[in-house]
Design a protein around this motif. Structure first.
Motif, PDB file in Angstrom:
ATOM      1  N   ASN A 162      26.905  46.175  32.154  1.00  0.00           N
ATOM      2  CA  ASN A 162      26.794  46.723  30.909  1.00  0.00           C
ATOM      3  C   ASN A 162      26.171  47.954  30.861  1.00  0.00           C
ATOM      4  O   ASN A 162      25.498  48.575  29.920  1.00  0.00           O
ATOM      5  CB  ASN A 162      25.921  45.655  29.988  1.00  0.00           C
ATOM      6  CG  ASN A 162      26.640  44.378  29.414  1.00  0.00           C
ATOM      7  OD1 ASN A 162      27.714  44.441  28.792  1.00  0.00           O
ATOM      8  ND2 ASN A 162      26.158  43.147  29.876  1.00  0.00           N
ATOM      9  N   HIS A 187      20.327  45.796  27.127  1.00  0.00           N
ATOM     10  CA  HIS A 187      21.348  46.602  27.619  1.00  0.00           C
ATOM     11  C   HIS A 187      22.091  47.116  26.390  1.00  0.00           C
ATOM     12  O   HIS A 187      21.883  46.684  25.136  1.00  0.00           O
ATOM     13  CB  HIS A 187      22.322  46.007  28.436  1.00  0.00           C
ATOM     14  CG  HIS A 187      23.055  44.863  27.674  1.00  0.00           C
ATOM     15  ND1 HIS A 187      24.134  44.873  26.709  1.00  0.00           N
ATOM     16  CD2 HIS A 187      22.913  43.304  27.852  1.00  0.00           C
ATOM     17  CE1 HIS A 187      24.530  43.799  26.383  1.00  0.00           C
ATOM     18  NE2 HIS A 187      23.892  42.731  26.840  1.00  0.00           N
ATOM     19  N   GLY A 188      22.836  48.033  26.428  1.00  0.00           N
ATOM     20  CA  GLY A 188      23.738  48.710  25.384  1.00  0.00           C
ATOM     21  C   GLY A 188      24.897  48.196  25.231  1.00  0.00           C
ATOM     22  O   GLY A 188      25.492  47.560  26.073  1.00  0.00           O
ATOM     23  N   PRO A 190      28.714  48.175  22.679  1.00  0.00           N
ATOM     24  CA  PRO A 190      29.384  48.801  21.587  1.00  0.00           C
ATOM     25  C   PRO A 190      29.349  47.988  20.230  1.00  0.00           C
ATOM     26  O   PRO A 190      29.903  48.774  19.298  1.00  0.00           O
ATOM     27  CB  PRO A 190      30.905  48.698  21.979  1.00  0.00           C
ATOM     28  CG  PRO A 190      30.850  47.773  23.232  1.00  0.00           C
ATOM     29  CD  PRO A 190      29.425  47.781  23.818  1.00  0.00           C
ATOM     30  N   GLU A 214      24.395  51.579  22.225  1.00  0.00           N
ATOM     31  CA  GLU A 214      24.673  52.429  23.287  1.00  0.00           C
ATOM     32  C   GLU A 214      24.019  53.864  23.507  1.00  0.00           C
ATOM     33  O   GLU A 214      23.744  54.332  24.296  1.00  0.00           O
ATOM     34  CB  GLU A 214      26.242  52.524  23.644  1.00  0.00           C
ATOM     35  CG  GLU A 214      27.027  51.334  23.847  1.00  0.00           C
ATOM     36  CD  GLU A 214      28.256  51.507  24.182  1.00  0.00           C
ATOM     37  OE1 GLU A 214      28.847  51.020  25.091  1.00  0.00           O
ATOM     38  OE2 GLU A 214      29.058  52.232  23.056  1.00  0.00           O
ATOM     39  N   ASN A 217      20.444  53.419  24.115  1.00  0.00           N
ATOM     40  CA  ASN A 217      20.074  52.380  25.254  1.00  0.00           C
ATOM     41  C   ASN A 217      18.984  53.037  26.247  1.00  0.00           C
ATOM     42  O   ASN A 217      17.927  52.215  26.541  1.00  0.00           O
ATOM     43  CB  ASN A 217      21.201  51.746  25.848  1.00  0.00           C
ATOM     44  CG  ASN A 217      21.135  50.872  26.988  1.00  0.00           C
ATOM     45  OD1 ASN A 217      20.299  50.027  26.979  1.00  0.00           O
ATOM     46  ND2 ASN A 217      21.645  51.316  28.063  1.00  0.00           N
TER      47      ASN A 217
END
Length: 248
Positions: A162, A187-188, A190, A214, A217
């Motif tokens: 990720n 984590h980032g 979508p 994202e 992040n």
């Protein structure tokens, strides 16, 4: 004769005693002086951490950001407890995930407690097994795909599937202490975006990780990494009763 002398002495002593008893009233100002016994100060209904948290909450106007005061009070109490115990290396930062709110609201708050600043206020996902729009189910069990409540310390960063990610250490036994084993990380993703909310009405969900947008992040992770305090909150009675930190 002796009896008469004794009687006179007795009357004299009685008269002097009566005079001494009334002497304070003769020289008084007429005002009542209240008797004030020395007693211990009453205990506050909230401890010092809660009282300080309330002041910071008002100062930062966190109610306008949508953070519940209960979440902030518990978060600050735990942060203060862990700081005193030497459990957090970076005590400048306190991060709060408020799962009492649905995922279409900005429920991640990254706060600089030293300089009284809200650094980030954005979206954060919960686990697939925890619910749809609202996170209502929580677990410490591997492969449950549920989020875990409670206090964490942030650890090191790494590049994973990720992208740029942050290891998290759950520090509440039986509540989130298997987070590292479960690969619960920040984590980032979508599916953490306003576009996703527009199409579905709520965010996508992770496998239990507090996933963030994202675009934010990397700056969020760089800010909170290496030993800061993260608190994931919900109005969950089982957690609130079970947590040794909350009830310390």
């Amino acid at each position: 004769m002796k009896n008469l002398k004794f009687k006179k002495v007795y009357l004299f002593i009685a008269a002097m005693c009566t005079f001494m008893l009334h002497l304070p009233f003769a020289f008084s100002t007429g005002k009542k002086v209240a008797y004030k016994p020395i007693v211990p100060a009453p205990l506050s209904t909230k401890n010092n951490a809660f009282a300080f948290a309330d002041k910071m909450y008002d100062s930062l106007k966190l109610n306008l950001c949508g953070l519940s005061i209960q979440a902030f009070e518990y978060a600050y109490k735990g942060y203060d407890f862990l700081k005193l115990k030497g459990k957090i290396a970076n005590d400048n930062i306190l991060s709060i995930v408020d799962f009492s709110k649905p995922s279409n609201q900005k429920r991640l708050f990254v706060i600089d407690v030293k300089n009284y600043k809200v650094l980030f206020n954005t979206y954060v996902a919960h686990g697939q097994g925890s619910g749809e729009a609202m996170a209502t189910n929580f677990s410490n069990r591997p492969e449950s795909l549920q989020s875990s409540l409670g206090f964490y310390t942030t650890a090191d960063t790494y590049m994973g599937r990720n992208g740029f990610s942050l290891h998290l250490q759950g520090i509440e036994y039986g509540i989130n202490d298997k987070a590292y084993q479960r690969s619960i990380v920040m984590h980032g993703a979508p599916y953490v975006s306003e576009n996703y909310i527009f199409s579905k009405g709520y965010l996508g969900r992770s496998w239990g990780c507090p996933a963030v947008p994202e675009k934010l992040n990397k700056p969020i992770i760089e800010t909170i990494k290496n030993g800061s305090c993260l608190f994931i909150y919900s109005e969950n009675n089982r957690y609130l009763q079970q947590s040794a930190i909350i009830n310390s």
